[in-house]
Design an enzyme around this catalytic site. Structure first.
Site, short mmCIF file in Angstrom:
data_model
loop_
_atom_site.label_atom_id
_atom_site.label_comp_id
_atom_site.label_asym_id
_atom_site.label_seq_id
_atom_site.Cartn_x
_atom_site.Cartn_y
_atom_site.Cartn_z
N HIS A 203 0.86 -1.19 0.00
CA HIS A 203 0.00 0.00 0.00
C HIS A 203 0.90 1.24 0.00
O HIS A 203 1.95 1.26 0.64
CB HIS A 203 -0.90 -0.01 1.24
CG HIS A 203 -1.97 1.03 1.24
ND1 HIS A 203 -1.71 2.35 1.58
CD2 HIS A 203 -3.30 0.97 0.94
CE1 HIS A 203 -2.85 3.04 1.50
NE2 HIS A 203 -3.82 2.23 1.12
N GLU B 47 0.68 4.17 1.43
CA GLU B 47 0.89 4.91 2.68
C GLU B 47 2.06 4.34 3.49
O GLU B 47 2.95 5.10 3.90
CB GLU B 47 -0.39 4.96 3.52
CG GLU B 47 -0.23 5.86 4.74
CD GLU B 47 -1.45 5.88 5.64
OE1 GLU B 47 -1.29 6.10 6.86
OE2 GLU B 47 -2.58 5.68 5.14
N SER C 280 -9.09 0.34 -2.13
CA SER C 280 -9.28 1.20 -0.96
C SER C 280 -9.17 0.38 0.31
O SER C 280 -10.07 -0.40 0.64
CB SER C 280 -10.64 1.90 -1.04
OG SER C 280 -10.97 2.49 0.20
N ASN D 261 -9.37 1.34 3.43
CA ASN D 261 -10.38 1.65 4.45
C ASN D 261 -11.74 1.05 4.08
O ASN D 261 -12.51 0.66 4.95
CB ASN D 261 -10.45 3.15 4.73
CG ASN D 261 -11.12 3.94 3.63
OD1 ASN D 261 -12.34 4.01 3.56
ND2 ASN D 261 -10.33 4.54 2.76
#
Length: 314
Positions: A131, A133, A226, A228
């Site tokens: 990911h 982040e 995504s 989240n």
């Protein structure tokens, strides 16, 4: 069909800010062209498709450094997920105009890592491998940041430091983070905690954990990339005890999921455009098991409805 519209749901401020920054860039005639986004500005294909119509192109790849190799001129936009200092440096060396759309919550984590590095700490970072982040966070200080995702990763840690802190990706499930943090605490009793689940992620997860209990089924509207959104489906099943499916838009909803369902809960990831979610809710509200005329799952939201409206600068 009865629909529980879970609240809060959908866009968070970091996503809206990133989209407004990119939209303003598309309207700014002074910026050198072409304009590229390094990865998905937010993890939603409808958003990236809408930006392409505005003349902003999304470049994808295994990591931000590889993506940056594709760009030799113009403007680059750093996504809400943040980038490493090395990416910023290379963009500058290439003479690119760089626009930063990093979420403030992500920037806060980067600053924490830098602060801990100056104090001589090692950082255990709980996040999803692959990911963007965690990629950016680890890149802030790769020599002292240790990325873990699973119990096995924690077992394999070999850190010889009395100064140790554990933090995490902002969009993780707070329950998953807690479990991994407990494992880290068992292995390193002296570790300091610094949980970084962003407030928007936390309140959306808590809303699902409570409100989805009253439903027979939960539909999470969100892109497969995504994190989240995927975590919201996980929270529905593991915490609320309600079966959940994630869909990108109405066209992905399967009618067989609705068999025997009287009440459905709907939520959306922080990067899901509101019109996409509203379309799903409208369909479910009019759906009748006995009336085939209510069964059409056709996605009809035009791309021009996806992006936030901003005024062109004079």
């Amino acid at each position: 069909m009865d629909v529980i519209k879970i609240s809060p749901r959908g866009y968070c401020y970091g996503v809206v800010d990133a989209m407004v920054i990119a939209k303003n860039a598309s309207l700014d005639k002074s910026l050198p062209r072409p304009i590229y986004i390094l990865g998905m500005i937010v993890h939603n294909k409808h958003v990236t498709d809408a930006f392409e119509e505005e003349g902003i192109f999304t470049l994808d790849g295994s990591n931000r450094l590889d993506i940056l190799k594709q760009v030799d001129k113009g403007t680059v936009i750093f996504t809400a997920h943040g980038v490493s200092p090395e990416v910023r440096r290379i963009a500058e060396e290439k003479g690119l105009v760089a626009i930063d759309a990093t979420c403030p919550d992500v920037t806060k984590t980067h600053n924490l890592i830098l602060e801990m590095k100056e104090k001589g700490y090692h950082v255990i970072y709980i996040g999803k491998k692959g990911h963007p982040e965690p990629e950016g966070a680890v890149g802030v200080a790769p020599e002292i940041v240790h990325l873990v995702e699973t119990e096995e990763d924690v077992k394999n840690l070999d850190i010889q430091s009395e100064k140790l802190i554990v933090t995490n990706q902002t969009t993780m499930s707070q329950w998953d983070v807690h479990d991994i943090m407990e494992l880290v605490k068992e292995k390193y009793p002296h570790v300091e905690y610094h949980q970084e689940i962003c407030l928007a992620t936390q309140v959306r997860q808590e809303a699902v954990s409570e409100q989805a209990k009253k439903a027979d089924l939960t539909i999470v509207v969100g892109d497969p990339k995504s994190n989240n959104s995927n975590r919201l489906a996980q929270v529905s099943e593991e915490i609320a005890g309600t079966k959940a499916y994630r869909i990108g838009d109405l066209s992905e909803l399967k009618l067989e999921w609705l068999k025997g369902v009287n009440t459905v809960a709907v939520t959306a990831g922080a990067s899901t455009p509101t019109p996409i979610t509203k379309e799903v809710i409208r369909f479910l509200e009019q759906f009748d098991h006995e009336d085939p005329s209510t069964w059409t799952t056709e996605h009809n939201i035009p791309l021009k409805k996806i992006l936030p409206k901003v005024k062109a600068k004079n």
